[in-house]
Scaffold this active site. Structure first.
Site, PDB file in Angstrom:
ATOM      1  N   ASP A 103       0.846  -1.201   0.000  1.00  0.00           N
ATOM      2  CA  ASP A 103       0.000   0.000   0.000  1.00  0.00           C
ATOM      3  C   ASP A 103       0.879   1.248   0.000  1.00  0.00           C
ATOM      4  O   ASP A 103       2.030   1.213   0.454  1.00  0.00           O
ATOM      5  CB  ASP A 103      -0.861   0.041   1.278  1.00  0.00           C
ATOM      6  CG  ASP A 103      -1.999  -0.976   1.272  1.00  0.00           C
ATOM      7  OD1 ASP A 103      -2.314  -1.531   0.213  1.00  0.00           O
ATOM      8  OD2 ASP A 103      -2.559  -1.193   2.360  1.00  0.00           O
ATOM      9  N   ARG A 153      -1.295  -0.618  -8.475  1.00  0.00           N
ATOM     10  CA  ARG A 153      -2.687  -0.302  -8.149  1.00  0.00           C
ATOM     11  C   ARG A 153      -2.806   1.220  -8.185  1.00  0.00           C
ATOM     12  O   ARG A 153      -2.032   1.909  -7.523  1.00  0.00           O
ATOM     13  CB  ARG A 153      -3.042  -0.789  -6.744  1.00  0.00           C
ATOM     14  CG  ARG A 153      -4.418  -0.290  -6.290  1.00  0.00           C
ATOM     15  CD  ARG A 153      -4.583  -0.320  -4.773  1.00  0.00           C
ATOM     16  NE  ARG A 153      -4.569  -1.649  -4.232  1.00  0.00           N
ATOM     17  CZ  ARG A 153      -4.195  -1.921  -2.977  1.00  0.00           C
ATOM     18  NH1 ARG A 153      -3.765  -0.965  -2.166  1.00  0.00           N
ATOM     19  NH2 ARG A 153      -4.214  -3.157  -2.538  1.00  0.00           N
TER      20      ARG A 153
END
Ligand code: FAD
Length: 275
Positions: A103, A153
Protein backbone atom coordinates in the site's frame (compact mmCIF):
# COMPACT_ATOMS: atom_id res chain seq x y z
CA UNK A 1 -19.40 0.56 13.78
CA UNK A 2 -16.07 -0.29 12.23
CA UNK A 3 -17.56 -3.58 11.01
CA UNK A 4 -18.95 -1.74 8.02
CA UNK A 5 -15.38 -1.34 6.70
CA UNK A 6 -13.36 -3.96 8.60
CA UNK A 7 -14.01 -7.72 8.37
CA UNK A 8 -13.18 -8.31 12.02
CA UNK A 9 -10.33 -8.44 14.50
CA UNK A 10 -9.37 -12.04 13.69
CA UNK A 11 -7.85 -13.62 10.57
CA UNK A 12 -10.64 -16.22 10.39
CA UNK A 13 -13.20 -13.45 9.92
CA UNK A 14 -11.17 -12.02 7.02
CA UNK A 15 -10.82 -15.48 5.46
CA UNK A 16 -14.61 -15.96 5.66
CA UNK A 17 -15.11 -12.57 4.01
CA UNK A 18 -12.67 -13.59 1.26
CA UNK A 19 -14.51 -16.88 0.77
CA UNK A 20 -17.78 -14.93 0.47
CA UNK A 21 -16.21 -12.68 -2.21
CA UNK A 22 -14.88 -15.70 -4.11
CA UNK A 23 -18.35 -17.28 -4.03
CA UNK A 24 -19.69 -14.09 -5.62
CA UNK A 25 -17.12 -14.23 -8.42
CA UNK A 26 -14.71 -11.69 -6.89
CA UNK A 27 -11.10 -11.90 -5.78
CA UNK A 28 -9.82 -10.54 -2.46
CA UNK A 29 -6.80 -8.80 -1.01
CA UNK A 30 -6.36 -9.34 2.72
CA UNK A 31 -4.82 -6.53 4.75
CA UNK A 32 -3.63 -7.15 8.30
CA UNK A 33 -4.23 -3.70 9.79
CA UNK A 34 -1.36 -1.88 11.41
CA UNK A 35 0.91 1.08 10.68
CA UNK A 36 3.75 3.13 12.13
CA UNK A 37 5.00 0.49 14.55
CA UNK A 38 7.57 1.78 17.02
CA UNK A 39 9.47 -1.40 17.94
CA UNK A 40 11.23 -4.10 15.94
CA UNK A 41 9.21 -6.69 17.89
CA UNK A 42 5.95 -5.17 16.61
CA UNK A 43 7.31 -5.13 13.05
CA UNK A 44 8.29 -8.81 13.35
CA UNK A 45 4.82 -9.55 14.70
CA UNK A 46 3.33 -7.93 11.56
CA UNK A 47 5.68 -9.97 9.37
CA UNK A 48 4.51 -13.16 11.10
CA UNK A 49 0.89 -12.16 10.57
CA UNK A 50 1.47 -11.64 6.83
CA UNK A 51 3.25 -14.99 6.53
CA UNK A 52 0.32 -16.68 8.26
CA UNK A 53 -2.16 -15.06 5.86
CA UNK A 54 -0.30 -16.43 2.83
CA UNK A 55 -0.25 -19.91 4.42
CA UNK A 56 -3.97 -19.82 5.19
CA UNK A 57 -4.86 -18.54 1.71
CA UNK A 58 -2.94 -21.46 0.21
CA UNK A 59 -4.40 -24.03 2.64
CA UNK A 60 -7.96 -22.84 2.02
CA UNK A 61 -7.38 -22.40 -1.74
CA UNK A 62 -8.76 -18.88 -1.71
CA UNK A 63 -8.47 -16.57 -4.69
CA UNK A 64 -6.81 -13.84 -2.67
CA UNK A 65 -3.56 -11.95 -2.36
CA UNK A 66 -2.25 -9.75 0.48
CA UNK A 67 -1.79 -6.00 0.99
CA UNK A 68 0.63 -4.57 3.54
CA UNK A 69 1.99 -1.24 4.75
CA UNK A 70 5.73 -0.69 5.07
CA UNK A 71 5.36 1.30 8.28
CA UNK A 72 3.83 -1.86 9.79
CA UNK A 73 7.12 -3.55 8.91
CA UNK A 74 9.29 -0.96 10.62
CA UNK A 75 9.97 1.57 7.84
CA UNK A 76 10.11 4.31 10.50
CA UNK A 77 12.81 2.36 12.37
CA UNK A 78 15.24 1.27 9.64
CA UNK A 79 14.94 0.83 5.88
CA UNK A 80 17.30 -2.18 5.85
CA UNK A 81 15.41 -3.91 8.63
CA UNK A 82 12.10 -3.24 6.85
CA UNK A 83 13.53 -4.55 3.57
CA UNK A 84 14.57 -7.82 5.22
CA UNK A 85 11.05 -8.41 6.56
CA UNK A 86 9.48 -7.40 3.25
CA UNK A 87 11.70 -9.78 1.31
CA UNK A 88 10.78 -12.71 3.55
CA UNK A 89 7.06 -12.04 2.95
CA UNK A 90 7.53 -11.71 -0.81
CA UNK A 91 9.47 -15.00 -0.86
CA UNK A 92 6.53 -16.67 0.90
CA UNK A 93 4.13 -15.10 -1.61
CA UNK A 94 6.24 -16.31 -4.53
CA UNK A 95 6.49 -19.84 -3.08
CA UNK A 96 2.68 -20.07 -3.18
CA UNK A 97 2.47 -18.42 -6.62
CA UNK A 98 0.83 -15.46 -4.92
CA UNK A 99 1.40 -11.70 -4.75
CA UNK A 100 2.07 -8.97 -2.18
CA UNK A 101 0.78 -5.45 -2.76
CA UNK A 102 2.55 -2.70 -0.84
CA UNK A 103 0.00 0.00 0.00
CA UNK A 104 1.08 3.61 -0.41
CA UNK A 105 1.01 5.78 2.72
CA UNK A 106 1.52 9.55 3.22
CA UNK A 107 3.85 11.43 0.85
CA UNK A 108 6.75 11.36 3.35
CA UNK A 109 6.99 7.67 2.53
CA UNK A 110 6.46 7.74 -1.25
CA UNK A 111 10.09 7.73 -2.41
CA UNK A 112 11.23 5.22 0.21
CA UNK A 113 8.34 2.90 -0.67
CA UNK A 114 9.10 3.06 -4.39
CA UNK A 115 12.84 2.49 -3.83
CA UNK A 116 12.23 -0.49 -1.59
CA UNK A 117 9.63 -2.04 -3.88
CA UNK A 118 11.98 -1.65 -6.87
CA UNK A 119 14.83 -3.35 -4.97
CA UNK A 120 12.65 -6.28 -3.94
CA UNK A 121 11.00 -6.43 -7.39
CA UNK A 122 14.42 -6.95 -8.95
CA UNK A 123 14.62 -10.18 -6.91
CA UNK A 124 11.02 -11.40 -7.27
CA UNK A 125 8.02 -10.51 -9.44
CA UNK A 126 5.62 -11.31 -6.57
CA UNK A 127 5.46 -7.68 -5.42
CA UNK A 128 3.70 -4.56 -6.64
CA UNK A 129 2.73 -1.22 -5.17
CA UNK A 130 0.24 1.63 -5.27
CA UNK A 131 0.27 5.04 -6.94
CA UNK A 132 -1.96 7.90 -5.79
CA UNK A 133 -3.47 10.13 -8.49
CA UNK A 134 -3.60 13.16 -6.15
CA UNK A 135 0.22 13.49 -6.10
CA UNK A 136 1.85 15.67 -8.80
CA UNK A 137 4.77 13.25 -9.00
CA UNK A 138 2.70 10.17 -9.87
CA UNK A 139 3.16 10.24 -13.65
CA UNK A 140 6.96 10.10 -13.23
CA UNK A 141 6.65 7.40 -10.57
CA UNK A 142 4.58 5.24 -12.90
CA UNK A 143 7.18 5.62 -15.68
CA UNK A 144 9.87 4.63 -13.18
CA UNK A 145 7.98 1.58 -11.85
CA UNK A 146 6.99 0.37 -15.32
CA UNK A 147 10.70 0.18 -16.22
CA UNK A 148 10.88 -2.52 -13.52
CA UNK A 149 7.82 -4.34 -14.85
CA UNK A 150 6.02 -3.44 -11.65
CA UNK A 151 2.30 -4.08 -11.28
CA UNK A 152 0.54 -0.98 -10.00
CA UNK A 153 -2.69 -0.30 -8.15
CA UNK A 154 -3.96 3.16 -9.01
CA UNK A 155 -6.05 4.96 -6.37
CA UNK A 156 -6.93 8.61 -5.75
CA UNK A 157 -5.11 8.85 -2.39
CA UNK A 158 -6.42 8.85 1.16
CA UNK A 159 -4.00 10.98 3.22
CA UNK A 160 -4.08 14.67 4.08
CA UNK A 161 -1.50 16.27 1.80
CA UNK A 162 -0.36 19.85 1.24
CA UNK A 163 -0.91 21.75 -2.04
CA UNK A 164 2.88 21.67 -2.50
CA UNK A 165 2.69 17.99 -3.34
CA UNK A 166 -0.91 17.17 -4.22
CA UNK A 167 -3.88 18.39 -6.23
CA UNK A 168 -6.56 19.78 -3.95
CA UNK A 169 -9.57 19.95 -6.25
CA UNK A 170 -11.50 16.74 -6.94
CA UNK A 171 -11.71 17.64 -10.65
CA UNK A 172 -7.87 17.86 -10.85
CA UNK A 173 -7.41 14.53 -9.02
CA UNK A 174 -9.99 12.90 -11.30
CA UNK A 175 -8.33 14.39 -14.42
CA UNK A 176 -4.97 13.01 -13.34
CA UNK A 177 -6.53 9.64 -12.47
CA UNK A 178 -7.83 9.26 -16.02
CA UNK A 179 -4.45 10.32 -17.49
CA UNK A 180 -2.71 7.69 -15.36
CA UNK A 181 -5.23 4.97 -16.27
CA UNK A 182 -4.40 5.73 -19.90
CA UNK A 183 -0.70 5.20 -19.13
CA UNK A 184 -1.23 1.96 -17.23
CA UNK A 185 -3.66 0.02 -19.40
CA UNK A 186 -1.55 -0.16 -22.59
CA UNK A 187 1.69 -0.84 -20.63
CA UNK A 188 1.52 -4.60 -21.11
CA UNK A 189 1.46 -5.32 -17.36
CA UNK A 190 -1.52 -6.36 -15.23
CA UNK A 191 -2.70 -3.45 -13.06
CA UNK A 192 -5.44 -2.74 -10.51
CA UNK A 193 -7.79 0.20 -10.97
CA UNK A 194 -8.94 0.98 -7.43
CA UNK A 195 -11.93 3.29 -7.23
CA UNK A 196 -15.64 3.40 -6.44
CA UNK A 197 -16.16 6.44 -8.64
CA UNK A 198 -18.48 5.54 -11.55
CA UNK A 199 -16.89 8.20 -13.79
CA UNK A 200 -13.38 6.77 -13.22
CA UNK A 201 -14.75 3.28 -13.91
CA UNK A 202 -16.45 4.51 -17.09
CA UNK A 203 -13.25 6.24 -18.23
CA UNK A 204 -11.29 3.01 -17.60
CA UNK A 205 -13.75 0.92 -19.59
CA UNK A 206 -13.57 3.41 -22.49
CA UNK A 207 -9.75 3.53 -22.40
CA UNK A 208 -9.61 -0.29 -22.42
CA UNK A 209 -11.95 -0.46 -25.42
CA UNK A 210 -9.96 2.19 -27.36
CA UNK A 211 -6.68 0.35 -26.71
CA UNK A 212 -8.18 -3.10 -27.32
CA UNK A 213 -7.29 -4.21 -23.79
CA UNK A 214 -9.34 -7.23 -22.78
CA UNK A 215 -11.29 -7.56 -19.53
CA UNK A 216 -8.78 -10.19 -18.33
CA UNK A 217 -5.84 -7.80 -18.62
CA UNK A 218 -6.68 -5.57 -15.65
CA UNK A 219 -8.88 -5.61 -12.57
CA UNK A 220 -11.07 -3.19 -10.67
CA UNK A 221 -10.48 -3.01 -6.94
CA UNK A 222 -12.84 -1.73 -4.24
CA UNK A 223 -12.86 -1.56 -0.47
CA UNK A 224 -14.76 -3.99 1.73
CA UNK A 225 -18.15 -2.50 2.58
CA UNK A 226 -18.07 0.23 -0.08
CA UNK A 227 -20.34 0.20 -3.17
CA UNK A 228 -21.07 -3.52 -3.07
CA UNK A 229 -23.80 -2.86 -5.67
CA UNK A 230 -21.18 -1.57 -8.11
CA UNK A 231 -18.86 -4.49 -7.33
CA UNK A 232 -21.61 -6.94 -8.31
CA UNK A 233 -22.58 -4.97 -11.40
CA UNK A 234 -19.00 -5.07 -12.70
CA UNK A 235 -18.80 -8.83 -12.09
CA UNK A 236 -22.04 -9.28 -14.03
CA UNK A 237 -20.47 -7.25 -16.84
CA UNK A 238 -17.58 -9.73 -17.01
CA UNK A 239 -14.96 -7.53 -15.30
CA UNK A 240 -12.43 -8.80 -12.80
CA UNK A 241 -13.10 -7.31 -9.34
CA UNK A 242 -10.95 -7.58 -6.21
CA UNK A 243 -12.21 -6.56 -2.78
CA UNK A 244 -9.70 -5.16 -0.27
CA UNK A 245 -10.49 -6.79 3.07
CA UNK A 246 -8.88 -5.26 6.16
CA UNK A 247 -8.85 -7.07 9.50
CA UNK A 248 -7.06 -6.92 12.82
CA UNK A 249 -7.14 -5.10 16.13
CA UNK A 250 -5.43 -1.94 14.90
CA UNK A 251 -8.44 -0.77 12.86
CA UNK A 252 -8.79 2.78 14.15
CA UNK A 253 -6.60 4.78 11.65
CA UNK A 254 -8.07 2.86 8.70
CA UNK A 255 -11.60 3.48 9.96
CA UNK A 256 -10.90 7.21 10.41
CA UNK A 257 -9.62 7.50 6.82
CA UNK A 258 -12.86 5.91 5.58
CA UNK A 259 -14.91 8.41 7.61
CA UNK A 260 -12.79 11.36 6.52
CA UNK A 261 -13.02 10.71 2.79
CA UNK A 262 -16.80 10.82 2.82
CA UNK A 263 -18.58 13.33 5.09
CA UNK A 264 -21.83 11.33 4.84
CA UNK A 265 -20.08 8.52 6.72
CA UNK A 266 -19.65 10.74 9.78
CA UNK A 267 -23.42 11.35 9.92
CA UNK A 268 -24.03 7.63 9.49
CA UNK A 269 -21.57 6.91 12.29
CA UNK A 270 -23.06 9.49 14.67
CA UNK A 271 -26.66 8.42 14.05
CA UNK A 272 -25.83 4.81 14.84
CA UNK A 273 -23.63 5.72 17.78
CA UNK A 274 -26.46 7.61 19.53
CA UNK A 275 -29.04 4.99 18.59
C1 FAD B 1 -8.68 -1.42 -3.24
C2 FAD B 1 -8.27 -0.07 -2.74
C3 FAD B 1 -7.03 0.10 -2.19
C4 FAD B 1 -6.60 1.35 -1.75
N1 FAD B 1 -5.31 1.52 -1.33
C5 FAD B 1 -4.89 2.75 -1.02
C6 FAD B 1 -3.52 3.02 -0.72
O1 FAD B 1 -2.66 2.13 -0.73
N2 FAD B 1 -3.16 4.29 -0.40
C7 FAD B 1 -4.06 5.32 -0.38
O2 FAD B 1 -3.69 6.46 -0.13
N3 FAD B 1 -5.38 5.09 -0.64
C8 FAD B 1 -5.80 3.85 -0.96
N4 FAD B 1 -7.12 3.65 -1.26
C9 FAD B 1 -8.12 4.71 -0.97
C10 FAD B 1 -8.30 5.67 -2.12
O3 FAD B 1 -7.12 6.43 -2.27
C11 FAD B 1 -9.48 6.62 -1.88
O4 FAD B 1 -9.30 7.33 -0.70
C12 FAD B 1 -10.83 5.93 -1.80
O5 FAD B 1 -10.88 4.80 -2.62
C13 FAD B 1 -11.95 6.86 -2.28
O6 FAD B 1 -11.71 7.26 -3.60
P1 FAD B 1 -12.65 6.84 -4.84
O7 FAD B 1 -11.75 6.54 -5.98
O8 FAD B 1 -13.59 5.80 -4.46
O9 FAD B 1 -13.36 8.20 -5.27
P2 FAD B 1 -14.24 9.25 -4.48
O10 FAD B 1 -14.48 10.35 -5.46
O11 FAD B 1 -13.64 9.59 -3.17
O12 FAD B 1 -15.59 8.48 -4.21
C14 FAD B 1 -16.44 8.04 -5.25
C15 FAD B 1 -17.67 7.39 -4.63
O13 FAD B 1 -17.29 6.19 -3.96
C16 FAD B 1 -18.03 6.03 -2.76
N5 FAD B 1 -17.07 6.08 -1.62
C17 FAD B 1 -15.75 6.44 -1.66
N6 FAD B 1 -15.19 6.32 -0.43
C18 FAD B 1 -16.17 5.92 0.39
C19 FAD B 1 -16.23 5.62 1.78
N7 FAD B 1 -15.17 5.72 2.57
N8 FAD B 1 -17.42 5.22 2.31
C20 FAD B 1 -18.51 5.10 1.53
N9 FAD B 1 -18.52 5.36 0.21
C21 FAD B 1 -17.39 5.75 -0.36
C22 FAD B 1 -19.01 7.14 -2.72
O14 FAD B 1 -20.18 6.67 -3.34
C23 FAD B 1 -18.34 8.21 -3.54
O15 FAD B 1 -19.26 9.11 -4.10
C24 FAD B 1 -7.52 2.43 -1.78
C25 FAD B 1 -8.79 2.26 -2.32
C26 FAD B 1 -9.17 1.05 -2.82
C27 FAD B 1 -10.51 0.91 -3.45
Amino acid sequence: MSHRFVAGEELDEALSAARFCNDQGMMASLDYLGENVTTTADAQHSRDAYLEVFDKIAAQRLNANVSCKLTALGLDLSTDFCEGLLLSIVERAAAGDNFLRVDMEGSDYTQRTIDLVKRVRSQSPAIGTVIQAYLYRSEKDIQDLLMFGCRIRLCKGAYKESPEVAFEKKSDVDGNYVRLVRMLLPSGFYHGIATHDPSMIGATIRAAAENKISKEDFEFQMLYGVRTDLQKRLVRGGYRVRVYIPYGKDWFPYFMRRLAERPANVGFFLRNFFR
